[in-house]
Write an enzyme that holds these catalytic residues in place. Sequence first.
Site, short mmCIF file in Angstrom:
data_model
loop_
_atom_site.label_atom_id
_atom_site.label_comp_id
_atom_site.label_asym_id
_atom_site.label_seq_id
_atom_site.Cartn_x
_atom_site.Cartn_y
_atom_site.Cartn_z
N CYS A 1 61.23 36.47 25.33
CA CYS A 1 59.51 37.22 25.88
C CYS A 1 59.99 36.44 27.18
O CYS A 1 60.73 35.64 27.76
CB CYS A 1 58.62 36.62 25.41
SG CYS A 1 57.19 37.23 26.73
N CYS B 1 57.22 34.53 29.66
CA CYS B 1 58.01 32.90 28.56
C CYS B 1 58.84 31.92 28.19
O CYS B 1 59.08 30.95 28.45
CB CYS B 1 55.78 32.58 28.05
SG CYS B 1 56.57 32.63 26.27
N CYS C 1 52.47 33.72 24.82
CA CYS C 1 51.71 34.21 25.46
C CYS C 1 50.82 35.41 25.27
O CYS C 1 50.42 36.09 26.39
CB CYS C 1 53.18 34.16 27.00
SG CYS C 1 54.12 35.44 27.24
N ASP D 1 87.19 43.58 31.89
CA ASP D 1 86.81 42.53 30.38
C ASP D 1 86.66 43.77 29.79
O ASP D 1 85.42 43.66 29.44
CB ASP D 1 85.39 41.62 30.97
CG ASP D 1 84.72 40.36 29.95
OD1 ASP D 1 86.28 40.42 29.07
OD2 ASP D 1 84.58 39.33 30.26
N CYS E 1 54.39 38.45 21.56
CA CYS E 1 55.31 37.36 22.06
C CYS E 1 54.36 36.87 21.06
O CYS E 1 53.02 36.74 21.15
CB CYS E 1 55.09 36.74 23.50
SG CYS E 1 55.69 34.97 23.60
#
Length: 459
Positions: free
Chosen positions: A221, A224, A246, A357, A243
């Site tokens: 989330c 949160c 929250c 990379d 979520c």
Amino acid sequence: MSNLSIADGIRLGIAVGVAKTVTAVVKALRLGSASVLPGEIARRLHPKMLGLLAQQVSQGVILVVGTNGKTTTSLLLRKILVDQGYRVTHNATGANLINGLITALLADANLFGRLSTDFAILEVDENVLPLVLKDCQPRAILALNLFRDQLDRYGEVDSISQRWQKAIAPLPENTIVAVNADDPTLSHLGQKLAQRVCYFGLSEPDLYLEEIPHAVDSIYCPQCGTSLDYRGVYLSHLGDYQCPSCGFQKSQPAFHSSKWPQILIGVYNKYNTLAAGLVAQQLGVNTENIFNNIRSFKAAFGRAEELNVEGKHVRILLSKNPVGLNETIRAVNDLKLQGQCSTTLLVLNDRIADGTDVSWIWDVDTEPLVASGGTFVVSGDRLYDMALRLQYSQENLIQPSQGEEPWDGHTSRLILEENLEKAVQIALELTPAEETLHIIPTYTAMLEVRGILTGRKIL
């Protein structure tokens, strides 16, 4: 423009003249499409060049930003607007840094730097957006997605989102911000903005992946930090979620994807189609006209682009990060099941534009591609890294000796060729006339491959 001093006006004219001369020379000598160098020179001669050009776009600038899908989405949106009679400027070659944006705008300006265009659709590198917004106040921003891409340059997706929010916040409240609701990071960003935010996203549970893939970036989330509950994912971390802690949840898309047409292969192109359609709709284009343009759209160069070469059908599928390559593999395997392809050319480079990379290939689920069988020709600057990744995907993937025929009893065949032109020729020769050769390159590799197939390079 009318507020420029005489000295500044002369400086602007010189910058434009020099840039256009460079463009003419590059094209006359067939050195490429001159999509970067003219803008870089003009910017050095006049640092305010981007802002001076952008403010002349009569109907407004549209910035298309995100990790994947910018070029395809931009071209589709351009087609929709052009078919409505608008004059549109666009950085069609995909040069999406500031020098590329300036080059595209200069191409439609006269020798005095006067620009007469209705819309400017500018696809923008995700790390450059805050810099662009310092000089350009767009009418609309289209945020497609945020995935890990070139971490040696950018960092994690949450830091990019935070920079976007800070840069977008001062813009006028009537600025259109179209956001991918299926991306938790972007959905959260949209919910925190005061601008005119609208959302697009999928609503087709039958397209859910069987499991969350390894190349996933943002399943927590953004509000949160709790692990999100997913009803299903469409690709990477894009899906239907909420979520449990929250209450944060996916924003409501403006319309249902299942009702929209699609011409290009892949779930990722569903997102591109919806994104372009949503922005066009917000700009006042009716749905019927949008649908007609979608049905007649042709792919951007390198992005599911289809070519006929030496009597063979070729499809180029740019793949430059884990999510992009996973979705390409998904699309190619679907075609393999239909008997449409058996030969694949993979080209891996590690230049600045690709990201130096290449460890990201180990986050890609190459096992399904290898398990589906066929011949794999591998080339590029880091061909041995890609070959090793494929080797680990199936132990019986064996490299033949020079001139050796395919082995009986093995489902896959691997051919390594350092010379890219030879690799392309080998792949073409191994592709039956009734099938499609799929070429899966990184960005600079895509440009090289197209140069070989079409006889032109793109600068």
